[in-house]
Design a protein around this motif. Structure first.
Motif, short mmCIF file in Angstrom:
data_model
loop_
_atom_site.label_atom_id
_atom_site.label_comp_id
_atom_site.label_asym_id
_atom_site.label_seq_id
_atom_site.Cartn_x
_atom_site.Cartn_y
_atom_site.Cartn_z
N LEU A 137 0.81 -1.21 0.00
CA LEU A 137 0.00 0.00 0.00
C LEU A 137 0.84 1.27 0.00
N PRO A 138 1.95 1.34 0.77
CA PRO A 138 2.76 2.56 0.72
C PRO A 138 3.39 2.82 -0.65
N ALA A 139 3.55 1.78 -1.47
CA ALA A 139 4.17 1.95 -2.79
C ALA A 139 3.17 2.30 -3.87
N ALA A 140 1.88 2.27 -3.54
CA ALA A 140 0.84 2.45 -4.55
C ALA A 140 0.64 3.93 -4.89
N CYS A 141 0.20 4.17 -6.11
CA CYS A 141 -0.27 5.49 -6.53
C CYS A 141 -1.76 5.63 -6.26
N VAL A 142 -2.51 4.55 -6.52
CA VAL A 142 -3.96 4.56 -6.35
C VAL A 142 -4.37 3.27 -5.64
N LEU A 143 -5.21 3.40 -4.61
CA LEU A 143 -5.81 2.26 -3.93
C LEU A 143 -7.30 2.25 -4.22
N THR A 144 -7.85 1.04 -4.49
CA THR A 144 -9.27 0.97 -4.87
C THR A 144 -10.04 -0.07 -4.05
N PRO A 145 -10.00 -0.04 -2.73
CA PRO A 145 -10.76 -1.02 -1.95
C PRO A 145 -12.25 -0.69 -1.95
N ASN A 146 -13.09 -1.73 -1.78
CA ASN A 146 -14.48 -1.45 -1.44
C ASN A 146 -14.56 -1.18 0.06
N ARG A 147 -15.75 -0.97 0.56
CA ARG A 147 -15.87 -0.55 1.97
C ARG A 147 -15.39 -1.64 2.92
N GLN A 148 -15.73 -2.88 2.65
CA GLN A 148 -15.29 -3.97 3.53
C GLN A 148 -13.78 -4.10 3.52
N GLU A 149 -13.18 -4.05 2.33
CA GLU A 149 -11.73 -4.17 2.22
C GLU A 149 -11.03 -2.99 2.88
N ALA A 150 -11.59 -1.79 2.68
CA ALA A 150 -10.98 -0.59 3.26
C ALA A 150 -10.95 -0.68 4.78
N ALA A 151 -12.06 -1.09 5.38
CA ALA A 151 -12.12 -1.19 6.83
C ALA A 151 -11.11 -2.20 7.35
N ARG A 152 -10.98 -3.31 6.66
CA ARG A 152 -10.05 -4.35 7.10
C ARG A 152 -8.60 -3.88 6.97
N LEU A 153 -8.27 -3.22 5.86
CA LEU A 153 -6.91 -2.73 5.67
C LEU A 153 -6.55 -1.63 6.68
N ALA A 154 -7.52 -0.82 7.03
CA ALA A 154 -7.27 0.30 7.95
C ALA A 154 -7.40 -0.11 9.40
N GLY A 155 -7.81 -1.34 9.67
CA GLY A 155 -8.00 -1.77 11.04
C GLY A 155 -9.15 -1.06 11.72
N PRO A 157 -13.58 -0.67 12.33
CA PRO A 157 -14.84 -1.41 12.29
C PRO A 157 -15.57 -1.15 10.99
N PRO A 158 -16.63 -1.86 10.70
CA PRO A 158 -17.37 -1.64 9.44
C PRO A 158 -17.73 -0.17 9.24
N LEU A 159 -17.69 0.25 7.97
CA LEU A 159 -17.93 1.65 7.63
C LEU A 159 -19.41 1.86 7.37
N HIS A 160 -20.11 2.39 8.36
CA HIS A 160 -21.56 2.53 8.25
C HIS A 160 -21.99 3.91 7.77
N THR A 161 -21.17 4.93 8.00
CA THR A 161 -21.57 6.30 7.68
C THR A 161 -20.61 6.90 6.65
N ASP A 162 -21.05 7.99 6.05
CA ASP A 162 -20.18 8.72 5.11
C ASP A 162 -18.92 9.20 5.82
N HIS A 163 -19.07 9.65 7.05
CA HIS A 163 -17.91 10.11 7.81
C HIS A 163 -16.93 8.97 8.03
#
Length: 521
Positions: A137-155, A157-163
């Motif tokens: 991930l630090p070497a990437a120019c663009v990351l394209t996770p969906n919401r489930q993948e993004a939450a898991r990569l960022a450590g 909880p599930p992303l329920h809100t826009d915030h």
């Protein structure tokens, strides 16, 4: 024979035996964006349209052999990674990416962190997840996770809100030049919403969700299309928008294959439909805006930009009927006086006068319209301007700026700089007649040409479809401005828009070295 050039894009991912996702989807997307796709297969999957039944990673020896063969003959302009099999594979890929960058310079890397199949089959254990976080991930120019993948990569909880989504994107942005797109493909609702955080722009990209059960491979296709657009030189924000347009058309043309979800079908021509342009806004669900009034005369013709009421009076006497008053570094009282006088002069002449930047004074003095740069949109009270009946012109240089402008529903857009200019310091490269023609044909609202225009090229700009041709120095630095205005108006009136040429596949890149702006070299 003129052989067209196609940039080379590598896809490093797993093979989908059902042909819906993985390498197979990647290569279709890369081809749809006029690039040559080369593949490094990380794993073989036994799957069909309903389930993944077996996954078998290739050996490290075979993985390296594929990279070595391609590097020797087909070095990439961009790389996309998908399913990587295991942590050892990921480390081999990181080594190859660093080696390629040392040999060929910085190139964009798009990471689609495929952690699980859409059917639910997991592709990533804890070791692979940590390798992603620490090395890829630090070497990437663009990351394209969906919401489930993004939450898991960022450590998180599930992303329920826009915030939650916005905070997660900030956490996943490892350095300021990186772009993060958290896609909404795993969500429901009437809108397809992706959150974009990039060096050029940030906000929510919205398009109507395509009502189809056949969306297999949409995430793979999206990331691959971004890589292809980057390979053509587009900056990251524009590459993301082009990819979203491509997937929108791909969903519209999706089809059944098997008894489960069928694949998306990306094809050329996706950027030739204005309905594929997503709206870009800071809010996921922005409040509806009142459209700005249409121009009294959409044929703006000669559009002269001046810096004083005296110049407004002079060009009006010479017959100009579209004027912009652009004044910098004056006191408020001086500005008010200049604007008030100019508004009165333009009203008496029946001219369309636009006040640059100073929207509050324009509103207070009853101006016909204002012209704003994109950087002014955060400060301007747009609903108040629209409710007061002022016309609005907006500057636009790129896909992301057009997408930010469209929800505002301005009276016209300014495309530029069409040619090189020294009138204003800006990062944009000259857009050329190609982009001017593209935007004039694609958009339904008037488009004016601005930047580097003079008597030698205004006819060409008019023939490209420009509703107006904006000039500064060609008039104000002329020895005889009145005679110059007559010649310019005659040239504009003689040159009729030629809209018989085919619409270009897309606009050319708007920034010099566009993709390197989002690469970590």
């Amino acid at each position: 024979m003129n052989i067209p050039y196609r940039p080379i894009v590598w896809t490093i991912a797993g093979s989908d035996s059902g042909g819906g996702a993985g390498i197979q989807a990647d290569l279709r997307a890369i081809d749809a964006l006029h690039c040559h796709g080369a593949s490094v297969i990380t794993a073989l999957t036994a799957q069909n349209s309903t389930s993944v039944q077996r996954v078998e990673a290739v050996s490290p020896t075979m993985l390296n052999a594929q990279c070595q063969a391609l590097a020797a003959d087909l070095p990439p302009r961009a790389i996309k990674t998908g399913m990587l099999g295991n942590a050892a594979h990921l480390m081999h890929i990181v080594e190859w990416i660093e080696r390629l960058r040392q040999q060929h310079g910085a190139h964009p890397l798009v990471v689609d962190p495929v952690l699980a199949a859409s059917s639910g089959h997991s592709f990533a254990d804890d070791a692979l997840l940590q390798a992603y976080q620490t090395h890829l991930l630090p070497a990437a120019c663009v990351l394209t996770p969906n919401r489930q993948e993004a939450a898991r990569l960022a450590g998180m909880p599930p992303l329920h809100t826009d915030h939650d989504v916005e905070a997660c994107a900030r956490r996943l942005q490892y350095h300021p030049q990186q772009t993060v797109v958290i896609t909404g493909g795993d969500c429901t609702g009437s809108q397809s919403q992706d959150y974009l955080l990039s060096p050029q722009a940030q906000g929510w990209l919205n398009l109507p969700r395509v009502d189809t059960p056949h969306s297999h491979g949409s995430g793979c296709s999206f990331a691959s299309a971004i890589a292809a657009a980057l390979a053509h030189g587009h900056p990251a924000a524009d590459a993301v928008i082009l990819a979203k347009m491509a997937v929108q058309q791909g969903l519209q043309h999706s089809y059944a294959a098997g008894s489960g979800r069928g694949p998306v079908h990306l094809s050329p021509g996706f950027a030739q439909h204005p309905g594929h342009l997503p709206a870009l806004s800071l809010q996921a669900t922005p409040a509806p805006m009142q459209a700005f009034p249409r121009l009294s005369n959409p044929d703006l013709g000669l559009y002269v930009i001046v810096d004083s009421a005296d110049w407004v009076a002079r060009v009006l006497r010479a017959g100009v009927r579209t004027v912009q008053l652009r004044i910098k570094n004056q006191s408020t009282e001086r500005l008010r006086s200049e604007i008030r006088t100019s508004v009165q002069l333009a009203a008496a002449a029946g001219a369309q006068l636009f006040i640059n930047d100073h929207w509050q004074l324009a509103l207070e003095e009853g101006a016909y319209g204002v012209h704003l740069g994109q950087e002014d949109l955060m400060q301007a009270d747009l609903p108040r301007l629209a409710a007061a009946g002022l016309r609005l012109g907006l500057s636009s240089h790129s896909y992301w700026e057009v997408c930010r402008a469209l929800p505002i529903q301005p009276s016209y857009l300014a495309c530029g700089p069409v040619f090189p200019t020294t009138s204003k310091q800006m990062p944009w490269q000259a857009q050329g007649l190609h982009n001017l023609y593209y935007w004039c044909q694609l958009l339904s609202l008037p488009v004016i040409a601005v930047g580097g225009l003079d008597s030698s090229n205004i006819a060409a700009a008019r023939q490209a479809g420009a509703a107006g041709v904006a000039l500064i120095r060609a008039v104000t630095e002329s020895r005889d401005p009145e005679a110059t205005i007559q010649r310019l108006q005659q040239a504009i009136q003689t040159a009729q828009p030629d809209m018989q040429q085919p619409l270009p596949a897309w606009a050319n890149p708007c920034l010099p070295g566009g993709n390197t702006l989002s690469a970590r070299g």
